[in-house]
Motif scaffolding. Structure first.
Motif, PDB file in Angstrom:
ATOM      1  N   UNK A 234     -15.424  12.192  -3.241  1.00 29.49           N
ATOM      2  CA  UNK A 234     -14.687  10.973  -3.578  1.00 29.49           C
ATOM      3  C   UNK A 234     -14.308  10.140  -2.356  1.00 29.49           C
ATOM      4  N   UNK A 235     -13.982  10.804  -1.254  1.00 28.52           N
ATOM      5  CA  UNK A 235     -13.538  10.088  -0.059  1.00 28.52           C
ATOM      6  C   UNK A 235     -14.643   9.230   0.549  1.00 28.52           C
ATOM      7  N   UNK A 236     -15.882   9.453   0.113  1.00 24.31           N
ATOM      8  CA  UNK A 236     -17.029   8.724   0.653  1.00 24.31           C
ATOM      9  C   UNK A 236     -17.547   7.667  -0.322  1.00 24.31           C
ATOM     10  N   UNK A 277      -7.341  16.357   5.676  1.00 27.45           N
ATOM     11  CA  UNK A 277      -7.817  15.188   6.410  1.00 27.45           C
ATOM     12  C   UNK A 277      -9.152  15.439   7.110  1.00 27.45           C
ATOM     13  N   UNK A 278      -9.371  16.671   7.566  1.00 26.25           N
ATOM     14  CA  UNK A 278     -10.589  16.985   8.318  1.00 26.25           C
ATOM     15  C   UNK A 278     -11.840  16.612   7.547  1.00 26.25           C
ATOM     16  N   UNK A 279     -11.739  16.623   6.210  1.00 25.20           N
ATOM     17  CA  UNK A 279     -12.880  16.274   5.359  1.00 25.20           C
ATOM     18  C   UNK A 279     -12.697  14.883   4.741  1.00 25.20           C
ATOM     19  N   UNK A 284     -12.950   7.365   8.263  1.00 23.29           N
ATOM     20  CA  UNK A 284     -11.930   6.585   8.955  1.00 23.29           C
ATOM     21  C   UNK A 284     -11.801   6.978  10.427  1.00 23.29           C
ATOM     22  N   UNK A 285     -12.359   8.127  10.818  1.00 21.35           N
ATOM     23  CA  UNK A 285     -12.284   8.574  12.208  1.00 21.35           C
ATOM     24  C   UNK A 285     -13.629   8.415  12.917  1.00 21.35           C
ATOM     25  N   UNK A 286     -14.710   8.741  12.242  1.00 23.69           N
ATOM     26  CA  UNK A 286     -16.029   8.503  12.823  1.00 23.69           C
ATOM     27  C   UNK A 286     -16.352   7.006  12.867  1.00 23.69           C
ATOM     28  N   UNK A 287     -15.849   6.261  11.882  1.00 29.65           N
ATOM     29  CA  UNK A 287     -16.132   4.827  11.843  1.00 29.65           C
ATOM     30  C   UNK A 287     -15.673   4.100  13.090  1.00 29.65           C
ATOM     31  N   UNK A 288     -14.428   4.293  13.541  1.00 32.00           N
ATOM     32  CA  UNK A 288     -14.005   3.654  14.791  1.00 32.00           C
ATOM     33  C   UNK A 288     -14.829   4.072  15.998  1.00 32.00           C
ATOM     34  N   UNK A 289     -15.307   5.308  16.018  1.00 34.44           N
ATOM     35  CA  UNK A 289     -16.168   5.732  17.131  1.00 34.44           C
ATOM     36  C   UNK A 289     -17.484   4.967  17.112  1.00 34.44           C
ATOM     37  N   UNK A 290     -18.036   4.750  15.920  1.00 35.24           N
ATOM     38  CA  UNK A 290     -19.260   3.943  15.813  1.00 35.24           C
ATOM     39  C   UNK A 290     -18.986   2.495  16.234  1.00 35.24           C
ATOM     40  N   UNK A 291     -17.849   1.964  15.809  1.00 38.36           N
ATOM     41  CA  UNK A 291     -17.499   0.596  16.195  1.00 38.36           C
ATOM     42  C   UNK A 291     -17.305   0.487  17.708  1.00 38.36           C
ATOM     43  N   UNK A 292     -16.657   1.497  18.299  1.00 36.35           N
ATOM     44  CA  UNK A 292     -16.432   1.483  19.749  1.00 36.35           C
ATOM     45  C   UNK A 292     -17.756   1.580  20.502  1.00 36.35           C
ATOM     46  N   UNK A 350     -12.526  20.148  15.376  1.00 33.96           N
ATOM     47  CA  UNK A 350     -11.702  21.345  15.565  1.00 33.96           C
ATOM     48  C   UNK A 350     -10.868  21.641  14.321  1.00 33.96           C
ATOM     49  N   UNK A 351     -10.406  20.595  13.635  1.00 33.19           N
ATOM     50  CA  UNK A 351      -9.644  20.800  12.402  1.00 33.19           C
ATOM     51  C   UNK A 351     -10.514  21.406  11.303  1.00 33.19           C
ATOM     52  N   UNK A 352     -11.765  20.987  11.219  1.00 31.35           N
ATOM     53  CA  UNK A 352     -12.663  21.592  10.218  1.00 31.35           C
ATOM     54  C   UNK A 352     -12.946  23.054  10.561  1.00 31.35           C
ATOM     55  N   UNK A 353     -13.069  23.348  11.857  1.00 33.46           N
ATOM     56  CA  UNK A 353     -13.253  24.737  12.267  1.00 33.46           C
ATOM     57  C   UNK A 353     -12.082  25.595  11.799  1.00 33.46           C
ATOM     58  N   UNK A 354     -10.869  25.099  11.964  1.00 29.90           N
ATOM     59  CA  UNK A 354      -9.694  25.830  11.482  1.00 29.90           C
ATOM     60  C   UNK A 354      -9.732  25.984   9.970  1.00 29.90           C
TER      61      UNK A 354
END
Length: 496
Positions: A234-236, A277-279, A284-292, A350-354
């Motif tokens: 759903x988040x996607x 949040x990790x999933x 919302x977290x990878x998107x800014x990295x792509x924009x940057x 790292x959060x997904x690893x946990x």
């Protein structure tokens, strides 16, 4: 890790990159740095450089031109007598070739040479075209001068380029041969060659390509982790990202749907209402990295093809403009922004690893451990990934917060873009290890659960590529080699 390819005479590249001072791209810099292509200067660009050189010489004879008929820095008001002019250029190179620290890897030096050759063809330096030709011949031969790491504060890579100039003149060693025949340089050539951020730009290009691919590979690993915890799609969903249309987030969500074979409008989950949040926040977290990354590439597209030399020679007027166009604030800020965005991506991994260690999410034993009492499984990976995160966090500190007052107070500001480029390059290794830890854990979780994604989907192909990580035994054992193999595998994941 990505191999740092060192070209040799025995394997000269057959592909070419045309240098014209107008259209050099980040990917071209990487190809030239790694020796998979050779540079070819465009004929019209060489004519432009010739006109610029002729204009610069005439201007230096008829008036005061910084660095040609005067000293540099706080010595800018010191006139160079005509009888001393012949030696002035070499003295300038000798005095400024004081870079210190470790010798730079071949690909970083070659990236600098490629960038500088292209910039000179933009026609603002007033440097003799023979220097451009020499730089191109060096790149084609596989040679590179010995260049040391430290010497720039983001207002020009003067020390590194002075070492290059002395090497071309036959007064400085070459780190890899064959060394070219010495090139005669005069007072009109010295400052024109070294007034550039070419090393910083070359390092930035190398870092951007590697890190952009690592971010894309991390998204594949994140998709596998979503499968391992029966996460919700759903988040996607397309409507979610259309309602808040940041370009990067929408593109990441669409790619996640493609990786997983998910529809644009996924149905509600059968299990829990919301994932951690990790999933749930990956777009919302990878998107800014792509924009940057896009913002950094746009900055580099300008800088790689810019005539930023001081003074700027305009052959059509003719005129020499003294200015601060070499100041690399845009680049430093873009690099800092990119590294801060990468830090968020790494934290999420790292959060997904946990999360993969939690029985409530995987329905497996804690730490994906074997059945033997008190087995630790992949427990140590959390610690190792957190240690690598600490290294990455130190590199994420904004270099543009630095400050310097130099040359008797005349140069009272510094962008530290050079430091930002080094920090960005060095970020790749710890990021790779953090995501490698997650990949080892998720492959183990998928195997323990007996889950094999559809081989026709990108996540299925990722599992096939990671087959060597699927060890049969679950007994406690060292996982160092597993993480090393997983980190190297990420380069292949980037293309899925």
């Amino acid at each position: 890790m990505v191999e740092q390819h060192r070209p040799s005479q025995a394997s000269k590249p057959t592909a070419s990159v045309v240098l014209d001072g107008r259209g050099l791209a980040v990917a071209d810099v990487v190809r030239l740095a790694e020796g998979t292509a050779r540079p070819v200067p465009a004929a019209d660009a060489l004519r432009r450089a010739e006109d610029s050189w002729s204009a610069a010489r005439e201007l230096a004879l008829s008036g005061r031109v910084y660095g040609r008929s005067t000293g540099v820095g706080a010595n800018r008001n010191e006139h160079v007598p005509v009888e001393s002019a012949a030696e002035h250029g070499l003295r300038l190179l000798r005095s400024h070739a004081g870079a210190i620290g470790a010798p730079l890897p071949a690909r970083e030096v070659r990236a600098m040479l490629a960038v500088r050759a292209n910039q000179l063809l933009a026609g603002g330096a007033g440097l003799r075209p023979a220097v451009v030709t020499a730089l191109c011949e060096v790149l084609a031969s596989g040679a590179h001068p010995l260049v040391h790491e430290f010497g720039s504060v983001g207002t020009g890579d003067i020390a590194a380029l002075a070492q290059t100039g002395l090497a071309l003149a036959g007064e400085h060693p070459w780190a890899a041969g064959p060394a070219p025949e010495p090139l005669a340089l005069d007072h009109n050539d010295a400052l024109a060659l070294i007034s550039s951020n070419a090393l910083t730009l070359g390092q930035s290009a190398l870092a951007l390509v590697e890190l952009r691919r690592l971010v894309r590979a991390t998204q594949v690993v994140g998709a596998l982790s979503l499968l391992a915890v029966d996460g919700s799609y759903e988040a996607y969903a397309q409507p979610v990202h259309a309602a808040r249309p940041h370009p990067g987030s929408g593109a990441v969500a669409a790619r996640s749907r493609r990786l997983l074979g998910a529809p644009e409008r996924p149905g509600p989950p059968a299990g829990r209402i919301q994932d951690p949040y990790a999933f749930r926040c990956l777009p919302q977290i990878h998107g800014p990295a792509e924009d940057a990354a896009d913002a950094l590439e746009a900055t580099l597209a300008i800088e790689l093809n810019a005539a930023a030399e001081n003074p700027l020679i305009r052959a059509d007027e003719p005129a020499a403009y003294h200015h601060g166009g070499f100041y690399a604030a845009q680049l430093a800020l873009a690099l800092d922004h990119f590294r801060l965005a990468l830090m968020q991506v790494a934290h999420l991994s790292a959060a997904r690893l946990s999360a993969l260690n939690e029985p409530g999410l995987t329905r497996l034993r804690p730490f994906l451990a074997a059945e033997e009492p008190a087995s630790s499984g992949v427990m140590i990976l959390e610690y190792a990934a957190t240690a690598a995160l600490g290294e990455l966090r130190s590199f994420a500190h904004p270099a543009s917060l630095g400050h310097a007052v130099l040359s008797r107070g005349l140069e009272e500001q510094a962008s530290f873009a050079s430091l930002a480029a080094r920090q960005t390059l060095r970020s790749a290794a710890p990021l790779r290890l953090v995501v490698g830890c997650e990949l080892v854990a998720v492959i183990r979780a998928l195997r323990m659960r007996g889950l094999r994604p559809d081989p026709g989907l990108p996540v299925g192909r990722a599992c096939a590529l990671a087959e060597d990580l699927r060890h049969e035994g679950l007994e406690d054992r060292p996982l160092t080699d597993d993480v090393t193999a997983a980190a190297e595998l990420l380069d292949r994941f980037a293309d899925l």
